[in-house]
Design an enzyme around this catalytic site. Structure first.
Site, PDB file in Angstrom:
ATOM      1  N   ASN A  47     -19.616 -30.563 -13.371  1.00  0.00           N
ATOM      2  CA  ASN A  47     -18.256 -30.908 -12.948  1.00  0.00           C
ATOM      3  C   ASN A  47     -17.393 -31.326 -14.128  1.00  0.00           C
ATOM      4  O   ASN A  47     -16.233 -30.929 -14.247  1.00  0.00           O
ATOM      5  CB  ASN A  47     -18.292 -32.041 -11.919  1.00  0.00           C
ATOM      6  N   ARG A 377     -15.279 -15.724  -2.857  1.00  0.00           N
ATOM      7  CA  ARG A 377     -16.500 -15.936  -3.639  1.00  0.00           C
ATOM      8  C   ARG A 377     -17.674 -15.463  -2.797  1.00  0.00           C
ATOM      9  O   ARG A 377     -18.019 -16.092  -1.802  1.00  0.00           O
ATOM     10  CB  ARG A 377     -16.700 -17.418  -3.984  1.00  0.00           C
ATOM     11  N   ARG A 407     -11.455 -18.586  -9.613  1.00  0.00           N
ATOM     12  CA  ARG A 407     -11.852 -19.151 -10.901  1.00  0.00           C
ATOM     13  C   ARG A 407     -13.364 -19.234 -11.063  1.00  0.00           C
ATOM     14  O   ARG A 407     -14.080 -19.732 -10.203  1.00  0.00           O
ATOM     15  CB  ARG A 407     -11.247 -20.560 -11.055  1.00  0.00           C
ATOM     16  N   HIS A 437      -6.786 -16.911  -0.530  1.00  0.00           N
ATOM     17  CA  HIS A 437      -7.870 -17.873  -0.369  1.00  0.00           C
ATOM     18  C   HIS A 437      -8.384 -17.905   1.071  1.00  0.00           C
ATOM     19  O   HIS A 437      -9.393 -18.554   1.357  1.00  0.00           O
ATOM     20  CB  HIS A 437      -7.370 -19.268  -0.793  1.00  0.00           C
TER      21      HIS A 437
END
Length: 688
Positions: A47, A377, A407, A437
């Site tokens: 992270n 994704r 990303r 999205h």
């Protein structure tokens, strides 16, 4: 009080670092299984790496561009960067302390990370042989002198900075990059096993083995110093879409260039002398504030390798996701099951298999005419993409929107886009300037009496792997209004459309923001009229200033507001006369909380919307997002009672935000772990 007052907001970057702190607390919690604590430590490190690549890089870009716009808290980009650096360094140091504390606990479980000097003679011989046979051939020593310039240091790579002395006594700088293709933790043959004692796992760090043998790369020279270092670069891919004739090629170029972004963090160990740091700093063009001195090991995201050990006694108990009985009662005919009633899946407690089976059934069913889907994704070896490819081979019309700008998933999505195109799938890459999205799949089926549309909508990605790691909600329906909206959304994505109104959906960037505002203001009217206004939002992030101010307005109107916000939250709860009725909690546990739920009491006529959008400007204004309603009142009641109420009662994994922005553990007379209860109760709940 002015609701735009900077004192009413929390800095978003610091709020995100506070979330990382909560993840780190899971690594520090002895109640978690040992190898899960190691995994939480790896997640914290990962992270932080992404934070520097994206958030710190973004602040630096703003400073370079002379952006004078103040943050929600009234800080300049330079002030934010200073605060972020201090907090991030503190967090990185805390991860090292946690690692040191875990080492003896791992040792007690016969898992050891040994320095090279502590290896037995047999282990050293084995390690050195491995170096000569496997590592040495792939290493490339790079000297730095007037004829050989300082080499490029790629993003997130682990390197050794070396000082080499020749026969004449002259010293030179050199660099060796450690191969990312090899394991970071090298398992050594255990002396305990050879001696018939309890089996042990003993590991040696790759960089220690290379450092111990690095002299073989420089025959006739003396290696005077060897120090590990790591570089983090700006990973933002800037796409000038208006000038990009081929978005796929532009994204590919951007991903390649990511390796060469500016350095935003240089991590070194305490033993590195100032002169070597100076060489690195000057050549990498980083200021002293971007050099972070950390105890080894550098790059602790690789600790996840230890989690892969076959030690089930040191991990969370395995579980088998439930399969909704309704899907079993119709002899595998998923379309018949959806016609009977809407079906809600709660991952990972419910199996993701029905989603794949829905697409596979559509691919094989002669009555299915077309399949349309968005992919954000999907990961590697995707059964979802394989089902779409099968559909094309069966002659179906298949249209897929692949979001190339997801990303850190760009490379995977590029590969899938090319694979789909090569099989004849209609592939589009989204709208100009907008990320797509939303998570939606539409199946158009010719039935004896009519053409019917079957729709799957979700809060999470079409990814079979993360579906076992993230909490998400998915809905199967053949409601006519939702089906018509789904068709309109795909027409908007693949063609030209200026449609502004939808029957069921709230769609960003067109009307999602205004639609939520209407629903929140409706609760305000209920509260003013004495009808107990109440809303519950479960989201990943709350950052948008207009939404925060509207929630403050709602609190002032007497609306009770319960917010379950996993990560960033820029709203301050419990401020007198501003947010007295607002409570904010964050739940961090075994599974990554990813579902977005918007519940409205609506004077007893409860309404629920699910979707992929958080309350952030990017989701509301710069992405294609869908919030979709749950129409079946049984499912609405189930979400309210069996999911949201459970999170609001959590006293194990929940933290409550205070008005100063800090978090404290939730307390209560009950011992409630929401995720654990959902795991234990899922077989019964699956009958909903």
């Amino acid at each position: 009080m002015d609701l735009g007052d900077p004192r009413l907001f929390i800095d978003r970057e610091l709020s995100l670092l506070d979330f990382f702190q909560r993840v780190l607390e899971e690594a520090q919690d002895p109640a978690n299984p040992l190898l899960e604590r190691v995994r939480f430590l790896a997640i914290t490190s990962s992270n932080l790496g992404e934070f520097f690549m994206v958030r710190v890089a973004g602040l630096k870009q703003q400073i370079d561009a002379g952006v004078g716009e103040l943050s929600l808290t009234g800080a300049t980009p330079a002030q934010q960067l200073e605060a972020v650096r201090d907090r991030a360094q503190e967090l990185m140091k805390e991860t090292r302390r946690c690692f040191r504390e875990l080492l003896p606990v791992l040792e007690a479980e016969h898992i050891r990370v040994l320095p090279y000097t502590a290896l037995s003679p047999e282990q050293k011989a084995e390690a050195d042989h491995y170096f000569q046979q496997v590592i040495f051939p792939v290493l490339t020593p790079l000297a730095v002198d007037p004829g050989r310039p300082f080499p490029h240091i790629s993003n997130m790579s682990l390197n050794l900075a070396l000082v080499i002395r020749d026969a004449a006594g002259a010293e030179r700088f050199a660099r060796v990059k450690l191969p990312a293709t090899l394991p970071r933790f090298l398992e050594m043959p255990s002396s305990a096993q050879r001696e018939g004692r309890e089996p042990a796992h003993e590991f040696l760090l790759l960089e220690q083995l290379v450092a111990a043998n690095v002299a073989t790369l420089f025959p006739g020279m003396e290696v005077v110093q060897s120090h590990p270092f790591r570089v983090t670069r700006d990973a933002e891919v800037s796409i000038q879409e208006l000038e990009a004739e081929d978005l796929l090629e532009t994204i590919e170029k951007g991903v390649r260039q990511r390796r060469f972004g500016r350095v935003v963090r240089l991590t070194v160990d305490p033993a590195m002398p100032s002169e070597v740091r100076q060489i690195l700093s000057e050549n990498l063009e980083v200021s002293s504030r971007d050099v972070y001195t950390m105890d080894p090991p550098l790059g602790m995201s690789d600790l996840d390798q230890l989690h892969g050990l076959d030690r089930r006694d040191l991990k969370f108990p395995p579980f088998v996701p439930a399969l909704a009985p309704l899907l079993q009662e119709v002899d595998g005919d998923i379309f018949a099951a959806i016609r009977r009633q809407d079906i809600l899946l709660h991952h990972p407690y419910d199996s993701f298999d029905p989603v794949v089976e829905f697409l596979e059934a559509a691919a094989r069913d002669p009555a299915v005419l077309a399949i349309k889907q968005t992919l954000y994704r999907v990961g590697q070896n995707s059964p979802v993409v394989n089902a779409l490819l099968e559909a094309v081979r069966h002659g179906k019309q298949v249209a897929v929107l692949v979001e190339l700008k997801a990303r850190f998933d760009e490379e995977s999505n590029i590969e899938w886009a090319r694979a789909l195109e090569s099989e004849g799938v209609h592939v589009v890459y989204g709208l100009l300037g907008l990320k797509t999205h939303s998570k939606i799949a539409l199946v158009v089926r010719q039935e004896p009496d009519r053409l019917r549309r079957y729709v799957h909508l979700s809060t999470g990605n079409y990814n079979a792997v993360t579906a076992r790691q993230y909490t998400d909600l998915g809905l199967f329906t053949c409601d006519d209004g939702i089906g018509a909206d789904a068709s309109d959304v795909f027409n908007y994505l693949t063609g030209y459309s200026d449609k502004r109104e939808y029957r069921r959906f709230l769609v960003a960037p067109i009307g999602l923001r205004s639609g939520l505002e209407v629903l929140i203001r409706r609760e305000m009217e209920h509260a003013r009229s004495g009808r107990e206004g109440h809303l519950i939002f479960k989201i990943n992030a709350l950052v948008d200033p207009a939404m925060i101010q509207l929630l403050y307005d709602a609190s002032r109107a007497g609306v009770r507001i319960d917010l379950v916000v996993r990560g960033m939250c820029c709203l301050r709860p419990g401020v007198p006369d501003v947010s007295d009725t607002i409570q904010v909690r964050s739940v961090v546990g075994r599974f990554l909380e990813h579902s977005r739920i918007f519940w409205f009491r609506n004077a007893g006529k409860h309404e629920v919307f699910l979707g992929s959008a958080d309350l952030m400007g990017r989701n509301l204004d710069r992405r294609v997002e869908i919030l979709f309603p749950v129409l079946d009142q049984r499912l609405v009641a189930h979400i309210r009672t069996d999911i949201l109420d459970l999170y609001l009662r959590d006293t194990v994994k929940a933290r409550i935000m205070k008005s100063d922005g800090t978090y404290g553990r939730a307390t209560g007379s009950e011992h409630v772990d929401a995720q654990l209860e959902l795991l234990q109760l899922r077989p019964a709940a699956a009958r909903i």
